[in-house]
Design an enzyme around this catalytic site. Structure first.
Site: not given
Ligand code: KET
Length: 479
Positions: A207, A288, A324
């Site tokens: 990511w 993660d 999610k």
């Molecule tokens: N870890 C991973 C692997 C991840 O894909 C995301 C979010 C997060 C942590 C963080 O999410 P949060 O909303 O802070 O709990 N991924 C999606 C959104 C982004 O990039 O912020 C994405 O990959 O589209």
């Protein structure tokens, strides 16, 4: 930034000073007038007024104003050296999507769940919990630095299993933080402070924000092999070799399930081997977990990897997100858990995480924490959540199948598209390169990240044929 033109010896300013009740001693020289006040004077119309640092009321007339304005217009901003930042590789895609007026446009950039009608989805169970919260009339007092106790209990239990001995023995330091990203960032700050010599190794690819997080926290990182483009699968040998070669005591960042962006997870047997080498090298596993329940549809199944490491008695970091699986994207709700080998260690680790959080953001927001605590704490709602999560995961699986069917039916080249079915979670890593991804957007109005990732959570069954046409065109006509 001060201009010589703004001089209190000018007739207008002197007149203002003379009118001031503070007397002549309080007449501000040009250095005693703060920069903001000078700017306010320029932006105002007619007589603008304010107070200098000496408390004296100052102002300039419109007549004098022109001179000041002219002088400042040629002045250089203090921010002149600040360059324009590039758009974010993921969230910037949504910005570009919003600006596109074409009806065919499709946003497969950010990993955010949409309905079959491509609308954002608020889970019914979330609405139910919010209704109850409103009826109860909960207050908005500050949370403690570590967050809502009921949330912290629920989140650790969800991750590790309610009867996990490490919970019963008080070995888990849990801090509610600002969703997955904030939790990762807090852990990174902890690593930087208490393990300044250590480095983090992250999968290639990963990511995109992982690198930013460790860069900003000044934690050195390097990559371990993960994805093999030849097999469109896991480069397991490479992964093990690189984890083995990392300096002893490194932090190994692992995606608990539904690896982003590849959608390729190790098998249970491979997880065992990964745990072996991490243990041998005295590395620290750092999970993660942003997609618990979203990979398989089952919360327990998706926590397999983390629980395996914990069962071996290893100390583990785990960042969690409810963006999610509960669709709480903008509530910023998640946690950092540190499983420790002794209760007093867990207490000390927790105290330091709190110490790091306090000057960063003081304490976390309450709304999402209450939703999670209410949903998980109520057996009926918990059951409803699991059902909705299965439905969301199920819709993505259906779309995955349909996209594969469309590609296989339309593509006459004989290319094997079955990797799409082998990938899990929200995303498919298509193998499209940057030029091909650009074509997807420029020609077909399909918005996606430039690494070839598409979010199947943003795709409907009805759009699969269109997407297949776009992919086939991009894949075969550009290289
Ligand atoms: N870890 C991973 C692997 C991840 O894909 C995301 C979010 C997060 C942590 C963080 O999410 P949060 O909303 O802070 O709990 N991924 C999606 C959104 C982004 O990039 O912020 C994405 O990959 O589209």
């Amino acid at each position: 930034m001060a201009s010589a033109a703004f001089s209190v010896s000018s007739p207008a300013a002197s007149a203002v000073a003379a009118r001031s009740k503070a007397g002549p001693r309080a007449v501000p020289d040009r250095h005693s007038v703060p920069a903001y006040l000078r700017l306010v004077s320029v932006l105002g119309r007619g007589v603008s007024q304010g107070r200098s640092r000496t408390g004296c009321r100052v102002g300039i007339t419109r007549k004098n104003f022109g001179r000041v304005m002219m002088a400042l217009a040629v002045d250089v901003s203090r921010f002149e050296g600040v360059p324009m930042a590039p758009p974010d590789p993921i969230l910037g895609v949504s910005e570009a999507f919003r600006a596109d007026k074409n009806d065919l446009k499709l946003n497969l950039g950010v990993g955010a769940y949409r309905t079959e009608e491509l609308q954002p989805y608020v889970l019914n169970v979330v609405k139910k919990a919010e209704k109850l919260m409103l009826e109860k009339g909960d207050n908005k007092e500050y949370l403690p630095i570590e967050g809502l106790a009921a949330f912290n209990k629920a989140t650790a239990e969800l991750l590790l299993g309610a009867d996990n001995p490490v919970i019963k023995q008080g070995l888990v330091a849990t801090i509610q933080s600002l969703s997955g990203t904030g939790s990762l960032r807090l852990a990174a700050a902890f690593i930087q402070r208490y393990f300044p010599e250590a480095k983090v190794i992250i999968s290639s690819p990963t990511w995109g924000n992982h690198k930013n997080i460790f860069n900003d926290a000044r934690v050195p990182w390097s990559e371990y092999r993960y994805y093999d483009p030849k097999t469109v699968g896991l480069d397991f040998e490479g992964m093990i070799a690189d984890i083995e070669a990392a300096p002893e005591g490194s932090f190994v960042l692992l995606h608990g399930c539904a690896h982003n962006p590849t959608g390729i997870d190790p098998t249970p047997e491979q997880w065992e081997k990964i745990a072996d080498v991490i243990q041998e090298k005295k590395h620290m596993p750092f999970f993660d977990v942003a997609y618990q329940g979203f990979a398989s549809g089952s919360l327990d199944e998706d926590a397999f990897s983390v629980r395996l490491f914990v069962k071996r008695g290893m100390e583990v970091f785990v960042a969690q997100s409810y963006s999610k699986n509960l669709g709480l994207y903008s509530e910023r709700i998640g946690a950092i858990n540190v499983v420790c080998s002794a209760t007093d260690v867990a207490d000390r680790v927790k105290s330091q995480l709190k110490r790091l959080a306090r000057p960063m953001y003081s304490n976390p927001p309450i709304h999402g924490a209450r939703i999670v605590a209410n949903v998980v704490g109520d057996p009926t709602m918990f059951g409803e959540w699991k059902q909705e999560m299965e439905e969301m995961a199920g819709r993505i699986k259906n779309v995955r199948q349909k996209l594969y069917d469309s590609l296989s039916a339309k593509d006459q080249s004989g290319k094997d598209w079955s990797f799409i079915l082998r990938q899990i979670g929200m995303f498919s890593y298509t193998g499209l390169n940057k030029a091909q991804s650009d074509n997807m957007t420029d020609k077909w109005h399909v918005y996606m990240t430039k690494d070839g990732r598409i979010s199947l959570a943003g795709l409907s069954l009805a759009k699969c044929d269109y997407l297949a046409d776009a992919i086939i065109d991009s894949f075969h006509n550009l290289n």
